[in-house]
Design a protein around this motif. Structure first.
Motif, mmCIF file in Angstrom:
data_model
loop_
_atom_site.group_PDB
_atom_site.id
_atom_site.type_symbol
_atom_site.label_atom_id
_atom_site.label_comp_id
_atom_site.label_asym_id
_atom_site.label_seq_id
_atom_site.Cartn_x
_atom_site.Cartn_y
_atom_site.Cartn_z
ATOM 1 N N ILE A 186 6.250 -4.354 8.909
ATOM 2 C CA ILE A 186 5.556 -3.455 9.835
ATOM 3 C C ILE A 186 4.393 -2.799 9.098
ATOM 4 C CG2 ILE A 186 5.753 -1.393 11.282
ATOM 5 C CD1 ILE A 186 8.784 -2.030 11.482
ATOM 6 N N PRO A 187 3.158 -3.046 9.544
ATOM 7 C CA PRO A 187 2.003 -2.459 8.864
ATOM 8 C C PRO A 187 2.072 -0.930 8.818
ATOM 9 C CG PRO A 187 1.312 -4.108 10.461
ATOM 10 C CD PRO A 187 2.777 -3.887 10.674
ATOM 11 N N VAL A 188 1.539 -0.354 7.786
ATOM 12 C CA VAL A 188 1.473 1.079 7.494
ATOM 13 C C VAL A 188 2.860 1.616 7.114
ATOM 14 C CG1 VAL A 188 0.774 3.368 8.267
ATOM 15 C CG2 VAL A 188 -0.541 1.375 8.975
ATOM 16 N N PHE A 189 3.874 1.357 7.944
ATOM 17 C CA PHE A 189 5.243 1.782 7.644
ATOM 18 C C PHE A 189 5.715 1.164 6.335
ATOM 19 C CE2 PHE A 189 9.867 1.084 8.112
ATOM 20 C CZ PHE A 189 10.277 2.402 8.176
ATOM 21 N N ASN A 190 5.230 -0.053 6.047
ATOM 22 C CA ASN A 190 5.685 -0.764 4.857
ATOM 23 C C ASN A 190 5.386 -0.015 3.560
ATOM 24 O OD1 ASN A 190 2.938 -1.188 4.789
ATOM 25 N ND2 ASN A 190 3.073 -3.415 4.821
ATOM 26 N N PHE A 191 4.297 0.757 3.541
ATOM 27 C CA PHE A 191 3.960 1.486 2.315
ATOM 28 C C PHE A 191 5.050 2.486 1.951
ATOM 29 C CE2 PHE A 191 1.922 4.945 -0.050
ATOM 30 C CZ PHE A 191 1.459 4.216 -1.125
ATOM 31 N N VAL A 192 5.628 3.128 2.934
ATOM 32 C CA VAL A 192 6.720 4.071 2.692
ATOM 33 C C VAL A 192 8.027 3.304 2.452
ATOM 34 C CG1 VAL A 192 8.106 5.913 3.738
ATOM 35 C CG2 VAL A 192 5.629 5.881 4.066
ATOM 36 N N TRP A 193 8.238 2.246 3.223
ATOM 37 C CA TRP A 193 9.522 1.545 3.185
ATOM 38 C C TRP A 193 9.775 0.841 1.860
ATOM 39 C CZ3 TRP A 193 13.501 2.750 5.775
ATOM 40 C CH2 TRP A 193 14.608 1.912 5.810
#
Length: 113
Positions: A40-47
């Protein structure tokens, strides 16, 4: 802590470089599919950070390891590969920025002539 009926030993908990760097592949290899949320784009940075912190626990719960030593031996390969990849990536990123800075500086100097 007990989730899904499996105790997670304290010596298993901790950061996992393999889960952080190779989240999707690590998740598939360890039969834990929460790292697929990294797609999932953007969410992946946190995940990816969540994967790094929780990866060992997820792998322990989903795996059929006979003991902690076996688990650590398997995960040490992932950890080593992930850490080496992370360091190499940082070195290349730094070299890229230095190259761009030198290039911009050279172009600016050419305009002065």
């Amino acid at each position: 802590m007990e989730e899904n009926g499996k105790n997670v030993p304290e010596e298993v908990k901790g950061w996992n470089w393999g889960a952080f760097v190779y989240a999707i592949f690590w998740g598939i290899g360890n039969k834990t599919y929460l790292p697929l949320l990294c797609l999932i784009p953007v969410f992946n940075f946190v995940w990816i950070f969540v994967c790094g912190f929780k990866g060992n626990e997820w792998a322990w719960q989903k795996g059929d390891y006979k003991d902690v030593e076996t688990f650590k031996a398997v995960q040490s390969t992932w950890n080593r590969a992930g850490l080496v990849n992370f360091i190499v990536s940082i070195v290349f990123l730094a070299a890229y920025f230095i190259f761009i800075a030198v290039l911009i500086s050279s172009v600016a100097n050419l305009k002065n002539y």
